[in-house]
Scaffold this motif. Structure first.
Motif, PDB file in Angstrom:
ATOM      1  N   HIS A   1       7.123   5.796   0.488  1.00 56.32           N
ATOM      2  CA  HIS A   1       6.906   4.892   1.622  1.00 56.32           C
ATOM      3  C   HIS A   1       5.827   3.880   1.268  1.00 56.32           C
ATOM      4  CE1 HIS A   1       9.235   7.736   3.899  1.00 56.32           C
ATOM      5  NE2 HIS A   1       8.364   8.688   3.660  1.00 56.32           N
ATOM      6  N   PHE A   2       6.137   2.614   1.505  1.00 52.83           N
ATOM      7  CA  PHE A   2       5.144   1.558   1.280  1.00 52.83           C
ATOM      8  C   PHE A   2       4.930   0.786   2.564  1.00 52.83           C
ATOM      9  CE2 PHE A   2       6.870   2.464  -2.830  1.00 52.83           C
ATOM     10  CZ  PHE A   2       5.757   2.459  -3.637  1.00 52.83           C
ATOM     11  N   ASP A   3       3.801   0.120   2.617  1.00 50.93           N
ATOM     12  CA  ASP A   3       3.443  -0.602   3.825  1.00 50.93           C
ATOM     13  C   ASP A   3       2.724  -1.889   3.432  1.00 50.93           C
ATOM     14  OD1 ASP A   3       2.073  -0.705   6.701  1.00 50.93           O
ATOM     15  OD2 ASP A   3       0.477  -0.672   5.217  1.00 50.93           O
TER      16      ASP A   3
ATOM     17  N   ARG B   1       0.859  -1.182   0.000  1.00 49.59           N
ATOM     18  CA  ARG B   1       0.000   0.000   0.000  1.00 49.59           C
ATOM     19  C   ARG B   1       0.896   1.233   0.000  1.00 49.59           C
ATOM     20  NH1 ARG B   1      -3.009   3.187   4.047  1.00 49.59           N
ATOM     21  NH2 ARG B   1      -1.479   2.486   5.532  1.00 49.59           N
ATOM     22  N   LEU B   2       0.592   2.195  -0.846  1.00 52.46           N
ATOM     23  CA  LEU B   2       1.390   3.423  -0.880  1.00 52.46           C
ATOM     24  C   LEU B   2       0.963   4.302   0.288  1.00 52.46           C
ATOM     25  CD1 LEU B   2       3.413   5.227  -2.478  1.00 52.46           C
ATOM     26  CD2 LEU B   2       1.426   6.276  -3.492  1.00 52.46           C
ATOM     27  N   VAL B   3       1.892   4.572   1.203  1.00 50.58           N
ATOM     28  CA  VAL B   3       1.562   5.427   2.346  1.00 50.58           C
ATOM     29  C   VAL B   3       1.644   6.883   1.917  1.00 50.58           C
ATOM     30  CG1 VAL B   3       2.186   6.101   4.672  1.00 50.58           C
ATOM     31  CG2 VAL B   3       2.348   3.724   3.998  1.00 50.58           C
TER      32      VAL B   3
ATOM     33  N   ASN C   1       7.495  -1.720   6.786  1.00 52.43           N
ATOM     34  CA  ASN C   1       7.771  -0.548   5.954  1.00 52.43           C
ATOM     35  C   ASN C   1       8.830  -0.863   4.912  1.00 52.43           C
ATOM     36  OD1 ASN C   1       6.148   1.128   7.637  1.00 52.43           O
ATOM     37  ND2 ASN C   1       7.824   1.117   9.100  1.00 52.43           N
TER      38      ASN C   1
END
Lengths: 172, 359, 122
Positions: C45-47, C26-28, C52
């Motif tokens: 940042h991705f999650d 998911r793109l933060v 992370n």
């Protein structure tokens, strides 16, 4: 019919609101309502000025003024925490709305620097009246601050300081 | 069918804050929504150039009026991580107590506003009446109703006495009882259901892909809550995210409603586990060179802080991504194919906080 | 910084972001910082399941950066914000506000590019 019990209950219950301007709740003791300063105890160290996040405090050490812009103050209370002589405090009632912008300048007795004392000592009589004026002005600025008569207090303090100075002189 | 353009906002009765949506409408059905932000942009991130890292706490607290405590806690935790400071356990749990109280009053505020959005004035007043008790707790314990300002780098600066803890627990019991009385109305009322069920549906896959955060994400069935990371005092507490699967406005409001009760439970847990000890540790020096990335859960969702220190008292860069910023793209995906009359309800269902978004 | 950091370049940024999407991340958000004279550092940042991952791109400010808003629709707001704050152009933005997302059209100074110094009050 469905709502009859609720209606009866609500008729007998006290309202959840207050009639505000006529009925005011007791303030909570820790509430940060208004910043107050006891200028007589202030040593003009400028800690509050450096710590203030909104930069609303200006301290002039030489003139002995402590100035705060009440419209920039955010009532965070950091200055109260940092004050070394605890002359700043927070009142638990907030300021009433006003129609005009006011300035808040407190005039106190500036502390004497050790180095600066030497030239001033040459004419101790000359400095005393100036101090009288400034202290009297402080009393005018905050009339409710203390009950002591302005003249008596103003005379007292320089005298006490002169004494200390004399002691120091003697040591030298 | 001819397309009509209808402006929504920047001043609209359902939102106290300014946001503009250009709605392209065919008949009564919205076909496209284009947002326009920038009415309350304040440029807070730039302030880190002249304010030192301690003073920035008060700036971060003012990013958002409603979740100010959690912004302050997140900033303090980030700086503590950057400087390698371990704060006392008591401070961690005190931060949790105030954070959860903030979550409760934020959700109660939102539930009231949501009821107001579809015209249920009586419910709105009930929720705000309950909320007032929590505001009183904040005022009595921390000194201010909204911006409690208890965080400092290295801990907290206010303490809770045993008497205050007992008082908080008794107030929470009343709050919980009063909230439970409204549960049936909020979840099962015919009027509310017709306005919310099946409106603004977002599937689980859509929510994940569009980067939704917080209750908007959990309302679509994704069990993700930043508190699961166990940052700060949450490591000591039992915690399970609240999830609903329907993905519509009803699911999102139910998630928030259940989170109010969950937060009350978390406050109780934190109070029962509150150890004796110091409130804060002394902090020496400036933040070193380096970068830190920290995420916390706010009432509106996941909030991200990115901080870059350069060894001086001023920070190199402070980047704040607030939850509403992440929730606007999902909103744009929810709006097409809904009726024009449902737009206010859908916009409110993501709990928009525009001042946060624009900082 | 928590999480894995992967360095990317202008050429493979879109591909790497695509890989992340295929991986179910998911793109933060993005973070930007000043990476020296005329350079901008962007962190993507991705999650995924609270883990992370960050992609780091360091690019020249005067050259356009390929937009990832075609891959992740949610990148459009943050890319427009970077356009406002740093005056960096993005190639292929799905919805381009052209420096007016947060700022007014008549603003000419770029706030975060360190050409605008804020001094103390008064």
């Amino acid at each position: 019919m469905l709502f009859t019990p609720t209606v009866v209950k609500n008729l007998l219950k006290k309202p959840a609101t207050r009639k505000y301007p006529f009925e005011v709740r007791e303030p909570f003791p820790k509430y940060r309502g208004e910043l107050v300063i006891d200028i007589d105890r202030c040593i003009f160290c400028s800690s509050c000025e450096r710590k203030c996040p909104s930069q609303c405090i200006a301290v002039d050490r030489d003139k002995g003024t402590w100035q705060c812009d009440p419209y920039a103050c955010i009532y965070c209370g950091y200055c109260v925490d940092v004050c070394p002589v605890k002359c700043l405090s927070m009142k638990d009632v907030h300021r009433k709305p006003s129609t005009e912008k006011t300035e808040w300048i407190e005039q106190g007795t500036p502390p004497r620097h050790k180095k600066k004392e030497t030239p001033k000592d040459a004419a101790p009589k000359g400095t005393a009246p100036v101090l009288d004026k400034s202290a009297a002005a402080a009393e005018e600025a905050a009339p409710a601050a203390t009950e002591v008569a302005p003249e008596a207090k103003a005379e007292e303090r320089p005298a006490a300081k002169d004494k200390k100075k004399d002691e120091k002189k003697g040591k030298k | 069918m001819a397309t009509t353009v209808i402006p929504f906002g920047p001043q609209h009765p359902v939102l106290p804050e300014p946001v503009h949506l250009t709605l392209k409408v065919e008949d009564e059905i919205v076909k496209e929504a284009i947002p326009a932000l920038g009415y309350v942009h304040r440029g807070l991130e730039k302030l880190c150039e002249i304010r030192d890292f301690n003073q920035m706490i008060t700036v971060c607290e003012r990013v958002c009026g409603i979740c100010s405590m959690i912004h302050g806690a997140c900033y303090s935790q980030s700086i503590e991580e950057l400087m390698g400071i371990e704060i006392p356990d008591r401070a961690k749990l005190l931060r949790v107590i105030w954070s959860e109280l903030h979550r409760m009053h934020s959700h109660l505020l939102w539930l009231g506003l949501f009821a107001d959005a579809f015209g249920f004035e009586a419910l709105f007043m009930q929720f705000w009446k309950i909320r007032e008790r929590i505001m009183d707790i904040n005022e009595a314990t921390a000194g201010s109703r909204v911006i409690v300002s208890v965080n400092i780098i290295g801990g907290v600066r206010a303490d809770l006495s045993p008497d205050q803890l007992r008082w908080i627990l008794s107030e929470l019991d009343i709050v919980e009882k009063e909230v439970r009385e409204l549960q049936d109305t909020m979840m099962n009322d015919y009027t509310i259901k017709t306005r919310t069920v099946g409106i603004g549906v977002m599937t689980k896959a859509q929510a994940w892909e569009l980067g939704a955060a917080g209750p908007t994400l959990r309302g679509s069935g994704v069990a993700q809550d930043m508190r699961q990371q166990g940052y700060g005092g949450y490591a000591f507490l039992d915690f399970e995210p609240v999830v609903e699967t329907a993905g519509d406005c009803w699911a999102r409001s139910t998630v928030r409603f259940r989170e109010v009760l969950q937060s009350a439970d978390l406050v109780r847990q934190a109070i029962s586990k509150l150890p004796e000890g110091e409130l804060a540790v002394k902090v020496k020096g400036n933040p070193p060179e380096g970068e830190v990335y920290h995420r916390v859960e706010q009432p509106r969702g996941e909030c991200m802080y990115y901080i870059r220190g350069n060894g001086t008292k001023n920070l190199d860069r402070l980047r704040i991504r607030t939850p509403t910023f992440a929730n606007i793209p999902p909103l744009l995906a929810m709006l097409p194919e809904c009726e024009l009359a449902d737009v206010p309800v859908i916009v409110l269902s993501i709990d928009p906080c525009i001042s946060c978004t624009e900082r | 910084m928590k999480g894995k950091v992967i360095d990317v370049t202008l050429d493979n940024v879109v591909g790497e972001v695509m890989n992340m999407k295929n991986d179910g991340q998911r793109l933060v958000s993005f973070s930007t910082y000043n990476a020296g004279e005329g350079k901008i550092g962007i962190l993507y940042h991705f999650d995924k399941a609270l883990e992370n991952t960050h992609l780091r791109l360091v690019a020249d400010m005067d050259k356009p950066i390929p937009s990832v808003s075609g891959v992740y629709f949610s990148a459009l707001l943050v890319e427009n914000e970077i356009r406002d704050q740093w005056d960096v152009k993005f190639d292929g933005l799905v919805l381009d506000f052209n420096r007016t997302l947060l700022l007014d059209p008549e603003v000419t100074k770029v706030p975060l590019a360190n050409n605008l110094k804020i001094g103390p009050k008064n």
